[in-house]
Design a protein around this motif. Structure first.
Motif, mmCIF file in Angstrom:
data_model
loop_
_atom_site.group_PDB
_atom_site.id
_atom_site.type_symbol
_atom_site.label_atom_id
_atom_site.label_comp_id
_atom_site.label_asym_id
_atom_site.label_seq_id
_atom_site.Cartn_x
_atom_site.Cartn_y
_atom_site.Cartn_z
ATOM 1 N N UNK A 7 0.816 -1.216 0.000
ATOM 2 C CA UNK A 7 0.000 0.000 0.000
ATOM 3 C C UNK A 7 0.852 1.269 0.000
ATOM 4 N N UNK A 8 2.111 1.158 0.424
ATOM 5 C CA UNK A 8 2.988 2.337 0.449
ATOM 6 C C UNK A 8 4.192 2.184 -0.476
ATOM 7 N N UNK A 9 4.105 1.232 -1.407
ATOM 8 C CA UNK A 9 5.232 0.995 -2.306
ATOM 9 C C UNK A 9 4.725 0.679 -3.705
ATOM 10 N N UNK A 10 5.243 1.416 -4.696
ATOM 11 C CA UNK A 10 4.877 1.198 -6.089
ATOM 12 C C UNK A 10 6.021 0.531 -6.842
ATOM 13 N N UNK A 11 5.642 -0.302 -7.808
ATOM 14 C CA UNK A 11 6.583 -0.823 -8.779
ATOM 15 C C UNK A 11 6.166 -0.308 -10.152
ATOM 16 N N UNK A 12 7.118 0.267 -10.905
ATOM 17 C CA UNK A 12 6.799 0.929 -12.173
ATOM 18 C C UNK A 12 7.402 0.116 -13.324
ATOM 19 N N UNK A 13 6.558 -0.179 -14.330
ATOM 20 C CA UNK A 13 6.987 -0.937 -15.506
ATOM 21 C C UNK A 13 6.610 -0.141 -16.758
ATOM 22 N N UNK A 14 7.559 -0.005 -17.684
ATOM 23 C CA UNK A 14 7.262 0.653 -18.953
ATOM 24 C C UNK A 14 6.668 -0.384 -19.905
ATOM 25 N N UNK A 15 5.391 -0.191 -20.241
ATOM 26 C CA UNK A 15 4.662 -1.194 -21.030
ATOM 27 C C UNK A 15 4.549 -0.810 -22.514
ATOM 28 N N UNK A 16 4.253 0.483 -22.819
ATOM 29 C CA UNK A 16 3.995 0.885 -24.200
ATOM 30 C C UNK A 16 4.535 2.300 -24.435
ATOM 31 N N UNK A 17 4.564 2.650 -25.683
ATOM 32 C CA UNK A 17 4.807 4.041 -26.080
ATOM 33 C C UNK A 17 3.725 4.445 -27.080
#
Length: 537
Positions: free
Chosen positions: A115-125
């Protein structure tokens, strides 16, 4: 954006979110069309605050959620969009959204690992000239990915070695499948499962720990009730078990009572047999009066003895020559043969197959009996088993009673298990709206499909040396009545031999008839020859 959706023939609805939550009319309309794709435009800090309140509803009413940061590139929100700290939108654990920052062409997925931690993934452009270009093989994180690397707190009771081994193997299989680890939280026996307090609307015991989010899963069979369903989430069924009545096994006595001679057939069958006997005797009397043309002087007792002898394969004093009486006796002999075979087979099976002489064999018979008291099985105490062996008490418990007894615990008497037609399912409990529910259920179904759950379940099965026999069990040998098709081969042999006998009788009759004719011709010729010889002399 609306024009692009319209060109793709996608229906759109524009909402102005002033209060920070979805309108009620809109959420009601989604019940018929399913979860849509939500697109949220953000251009100020005020919109970010609204998004914090809106994220809970988007996780429920949105299949794919896209957040677009619009306005100038040099905006004060550029840091929040490009490098978020913590969880700016307060996304629920396991929930993800797609984010596009201003003029940046990348579309990233924000996934709330905690709830206090994000994981960021680049999926598209996305560019106007090139359109949408995939940068990742995976479109988004699924519900099953929430378990990756997590440590789940498992509430456990130390009941018996067999039950503990079952729980260990179950979670070992789940951990390997879901790539997570566990932390066992052992609960004291006197703490118990817990009960519901209507006044405070709280749970006590282990259920209370889970209500306060101190446990992620309670590794114990949770009773299925409306109160439990309102307060907790239940997993998919792990295994099916039956409710059983346990009673002390009575001593087996092999004796033949006077009533045993009447038990092979039911009351209706005996009545039908007596009626058929009366009808047969009456029919024989009328046949003999008709066929013998006044020569018959016998009474009903003589006909009764003839029919009785046919039923029990006894011969007649004199076999009749009339065809009608012959057919009558043939059919009576055949009927008596079948009746005697059925009666003797049923009687012999009652003598040779030992069965427990129980006062009742079902829940309905137990209610009518009223001589036994009912006790409910508590897995943490052993007193109930001792009471069964010393008093007239019936124990109501689950099928795998021996799985909740320790290895050094011995039942002092032999028990009989009476299965009831009321199956139950073992389910584990989880906190309400647990983010791990879908993932755990997915891996449980997967383990069941692969047959692993069936193998683990064998740890709970009653051992043959446990001293517990079974009544009404689906795997016990059940003696079903035979149908006409089951004895078709015997009937073919019987009727085949009957037809063969008739053919032999016919050929013998034909042979003797031809022989008598030839002998008559020979005698006639010899007489004529002798007469001519006398005349010549």
């Amino acid at each position: 954006m609306i024009i692009l959706f319209s060109r793709a023939r996608m229906m759109t609805v524009t909402l102005k979110l002033e209060q920070g939550f979805l309108p009620q009319d809109y959420t009601k309309s989604l019940r018929d069309v399913g979860k849509p794709m939500n697109v949220v435009f953000i251009n100020s800090e005020r919109d970010v605050k609204k998004m914090k309140d809106l994220s809970k509803q988007l996780s429920v009413y949105g299949k794919i959620n896209l957040v677009l940061f619009v306005k100038e590139f040099k905006s004060p929100l550029i840091g929040t969009c490009m490098n978020p700290v913590g969880n700016p939108f307060r996304l629920s654990e396991g929930f993800s959204i797609f984010v596009k920052c201003y003029e940046d062409i990348a579309i990233r997925e924000w996934y709330a690992f905690y709830e206090n931690q994000l994981e960021i993934y680049e999926r598209n452009t996305w560019e106007p000239a090139k359109g949408l270009v995939l940068k990742s093989k995976k479109l988004k994180q699924t519900d099953n990915d929430i378990l990756n690397g997590k440590v789940l707190r498992i509430g456990r009771f130390s009941i018996s070695e067999k039950y503990d081994k079952y729980v260990d193997e179950l979670f070992l299989a789940l951990k390997i499948a879901g790539h997570f680890s566990t932390k066992n939280v052992y609960i004291k026996e006197n703490f118990g499962i817990g009960s519901w307090n209507k006044t405070n609307k709280t749970w006590s015991g282990a259920m209370g720990l889970m209500q306060n989010n101190q446990l992620d899963i309670l590794a114990y069979g949770t009773p299925l009730s409306q109160t439990v369903l309102d307060s907790f989430e239940l997993t998919s069924p792990l295994y099916r078990f039956d409710l059983c009545l346990y009673i002390r096994k009575p001593s087996s006595k092999v004796e033949v009572m006077w009533s045993a001679y009447f038990t092979p057939l039911t009351h209706k069958t005996w009545c039908a047999w007596i009626v058929s006997l009366i009808v047969t005797v009456t029919l024989l009397r009328f046949l003999r009066l008709k066929v013998e043309n006044g020569l018959y002087n016998g009474g009903i007792s003589e006909n009764f003895l003839h029919v009785w002898g046919c039923y029990f394969n006894q011969g007649l004093p004199e076999f009749p020559k009339a065809l009608a009486l012959r057919l009558f006796y043939y059919s009576t002999f055949l009927f008596g043969f079948f009746m005697f075979a059925v009666y003797s087979a049923s009687y012999v099976s009652d003598l040779t197959v030992l069965q427990n002489n129980l006062p009742f064999k079902s829940l309905e018979e137990f209610v009518k009996d009223k001589s036994y008291k009912l006790a409910a099985h508590n897995p943490f105490f052993y007193d109930e088993q001792l009471k069964i062996c010393s008093k007239k008490i019936v124990l109501l418990s689950i099928e795998f009673i021996t799985s909740e007894l320790s290895a050094d615990t011995k039942i002092p008497c032999k028990l009989v298990k009476i299965k009831l037609e009321r199956p139950r399912y073992f389910r584990m409990a989880m906190p309400k709206n647990s983010p791990y529910k879908k993932a755990i259920n997915y891996y449980i179904i997967r383990l069941r499909t692969n047959g692993i759950l069936k193998y683990i379940e064998s740890e709970l099965q009653d051992n043959s040396v446990s001293g517990i026999s079974s009544i009404n069990a689906p795997n016990e040998q059940i003696y079903e009545p035979e149908t006409i098709l089951d004895i078709a081969s015997l009937l073919v042999m019987l009727f085949g031999s009957l037809v063969l006998s008739i053919l032999i009788l016919f050929f013998e009759k034909f042979y003797f008839t031809v022989r008598e004719r030839k002998s008559a011709e020979i005698s006639t010729r010899s007489r004529s020859g002798a007469t001519q010889f006398r005349k010549l002399n």
